[in-house]
Scaffold this active site. Structure first.
Site, PDB file in Angstrom:
ATOM      1  CE  LYS A  47      -3.214  -2.384  -0.592  1.00 24.80           C
ATOM      2  NZ  LYS A  47      -3.801  -2.323  -1.925  1.00 24.80           N
ATOM      3  CG  HIS A 102       4.592  -6.454  -0.946  1.00 24.94           C
ATOM      4  ND1 HIS A 102       4.675  -5.126  -1.265  1.00 24.94           N
ATOM      5  CD2 HIS A 102       3.378  -6.870  -1.390  1.00 24.94           C
ATOM      6  CE1 HIS A 102       3.566  -4.773  -1.900  1.00 24.94           C
ATOM      7  NE2 HIS A 102       2.768  -5.802  -1.977  1.00 24.94           N
ATOM      8  CB  SER A 132      -3.983   2.407   1.751  1.00 22.30           C
ATOM      9  OG  SER A 132      -4.088   1.837   0.486  1.00 22.30           O
TER      10      SER A 132
HETATM   11  S1  PPS Z   1      -0.417  -3.215  -3.104  1.00 21.69           S
HETATM   12  O1  PPS Z   1      -1.660  -4.002  -2.819  1.00 21.69           O
HETATM   13  O2  PPS Z   1       0.550  -3.332  -2.015  1.00 21.69           O
HETATM   14  O3  PPS Z   1       0.160  -3.571  -4.414  1.00 21.69           O
HETATM   15  O4  PPS Z   1      -0.919  -1.693  -3.149  1.00 21.69           O
HETATM   16  P1  PPS Z   1      -0.063  -0.454  -3.665  1.00 21.69           P
HETATM   17  O5  PPS Z   1      -0.105  -0.410  -5.142  1.00 21.69           O
HETATM   18  O6  PPS Z   1       1.267  -0.432  -2.997  1.00 21.69           O
HETATM   19  O7  PPS Z   1      -0.854   0.778  -3.046  1.00 21.69           O
HETATM   20  C1  PPS Z   1      -2.161   1.118  -3.429  1.00 21.69           C
HETATM   21  C2  PPS Z   1      -2.331   2.574  -3.033  1.00 21.69           C
HETATM   22  O8  PPS Z   1      -1.610   3.424  -3.950  1.00 21.69           O
HETATM   23  C3  PPS Z   1      -2.507   4.352  -4.548  1.00 21.69           C
HETATM   24  N1  PPS Z   1      -2.045   4.704  -5.897  1.00 21.69           N
HETATM   25  C4  PPS Z   1      -1.808   5.975  -6.296  1.00 21.69           C
HETATM   26  N2  PPS Z   1      -1.906   7.139  -5.623  1.00 21.69           N
HETATM   27  C5  PPS Z   1      -1.615   8.274  -6.322  1.00 21.69           C
HETATM   28  N3  PPS Z   1      -1.234   8.286  -7.607  1.00 21.69           N
HETATM   29  C6  PPS Z   1      -1.121   7.134  -8.325  1.00 21.69           C
HETATM   30  N4  PPS Z   1      -0.754   7.187  -9.595  1.00 21.69           N
HETATM   31  C7  PPS Z   1      -1.408   5.914  -7.643  1.00 21.69           C
HETATM   32  N5  PPS Z   1      -1.398   4.617  -8.008  1.00 21.69           N
HETATM   33  C8  PPS Z   1      -1.786   3.906  -6.919  1.00 21.69           C
HETATM   34  C9  PPS Z   1      -3.834   3.599  -4.514  1.00 21.69           C
HETATM   35  O9  PPS Z   1      -4.927   4.450  -4.739  1.00 21.69           O
HETATM   36  C10 PPS Z   1      -3.786   3.027  -3.104  1.00 21.69           C
HETATM   37  O10 PPS Z   1      -3.915   4.033  -2.101  1.00 21.69           O
HETATM   38  P2  PPS Z   1      -5.285   4.455  -1.410  1.00 21.69           P
HETATM   39  O11 PPS Z   1      -4.892   5.398  -0.323  1.00 21.69           O
HETATM   40  O12 PPS Z   1      -5.946   3.223  -0.877  1.00 21.69           O
HETATM   41  O13 PPS Z   1      -6.085   5.144  -2.484  1.00 21.69           O
END
Ligand code: PPS
Length: 289
Positions: A47, A102, A132
């Site tokens: 996340k 991870h 998240s």
């Molecule tokens: S995972 O399951 O570990 O692979 O998740 P991960 O991709 O690490 O994290 C998901 C969160 O990243 C946000 N996200 C973004 N935020 C801003 N800009 C971009 N381009 C972007 N891409 C992914 C996604 O919305 C999740 O955060 P939250 O706070 O839940 O919205």
């Protein structure tokens, strides 16, 4: 049909969801996986911007060409090495490989130490990570769903969640202070997407013209990733994810924790942060809070 397992596996004290990990997959990754000098690893605590970085790396690698990004799911293009599917995806893949993980530093492939492979480690404000992850658990069917946020918060700060303690994960990687490890922050990427892509290109030794850089930045915006079927996890069958309950691309902002944490919960996390992370100066560096 049998219900999807929500069980976890404890490997070397770290909690992994059984849906995607086995002792064998974790042993293989640690002891047998052969890191190549031109491998590029996207490493995160969950996340923290994993998917975002998967797509940035894909588009840098294709020099802005969107065909792979629009035709192959992210988890195949930039697979998790430690998952049960990692070996099949990666072992015979031609170089340069883009790899996600991870894993905490102590469980990372041993062959990394003697290689010139590069790691990009992305860190995000733990309070937003907590929120998240909490929301993600509500939509997945393979993670234990804790509906009460106070209960989830208490599990998170104790490290009783998947991939265990955020504090240990981040401090473990930050101690790997070496030139082939680049530290990025989710908040820095939000604040300056283009500058962040340029920084990654420089670290990878990729000299791209303006047009491909524009393509990387544009195609990896929150809005475009949310709409790209190959990035947004809508391809995951209902059996594993309840798409009606919410989206993987939820808000994509910094500071949403303020809508969830009480003052006491925020102070509790701050106290652990102070105890475990003070050496790293992260708050000032990434303008958290
Ligand atoms: S995972 O399951 O570990 O692979 O998740 P991960 O991709 O690490 O994290 C998901 C969160 O990243 C946000 N996200 C973004 N935020 C801003 N800009 C971009 N381009 C972007 N891409 C992914 C996604 O919305 C999740 O955060 P939250 O706070 O839940 O919205």
């Amino acid at each position: 049909m049998d219900a999807v397992t929500q069980e976890n596996l404890i490997y070397d004290g770290i909690k992994f969801p059984k849906i995607a990990h086995t002792e064998d997959s974790l042993n293989y990754t640690r002891h047998e996986f052969q890191v190549r000098d031109d491998d590029v690893f996207n490493v995160t605590y969950p996340k923290s911007g994993t998917t975002w970085m998967q797509e940035i790396l894909t588009l840098i690698n294709s020099k802005g060409d969107t065909v792979p990004y629009k035709s192959i799911p992210s988890w195949e293009r930039v697979p998790w090495v430690e998952q049960t599917t990692g070996r099949g995806f990666l072992e015979n893949r031609p170089s340069p490989r883009l790899i996600t993980s991870h894993l905490p530093a102590q469980l990372f492939p041993k062959s990394f130490a003697s290689s010139k492979a590069k790691v990009i480690y992305t860190v995000r404000n733990p309070k937003d990570v907590c929120v998240s992850l909490y929301n993600y658990c509500q939509i997945t069917k393979f993670l234990e769903c804790i509906e009460n946020f106070a209960e989830f918060h208490s599990m998170f700060i104790k490290g009783d969640v998947i991939y265990s303690s955020w504090f240990d994960h981040v401090s473990g990687w930050l101690k790997m202070d070496q030139t082939n490890v680049l530290l990025m922050s989710y908040e820095g990427m939000l604040q300056d997407p283009r500058g962040s892509v340029l920084k990654i290109c420089k670290f990878l030794g990729r000299d791209l013209d303006d047009a491909p850089i524009d393509s990387v930045v544009e195609n990896t915006s929150f809005k475009n990733l949310k709409n790209n079927q190959m990035s947004n996890y809508t391809l995951v069958p209902e059996e594993f994810m309840d798409h009606k309950k919410g989206s993987f691309f939820r808000k994509g902002i910094s500071g949403d924790w303020k809508n969830y944490f009480t003052v006491a919960q925020s102070e509790q996390l701050d106290q652990i942060f102070q105890e475990k992370m003070n050496d790293f100066n992260l708050k000032e560096k990434f303008m958290w809070d």
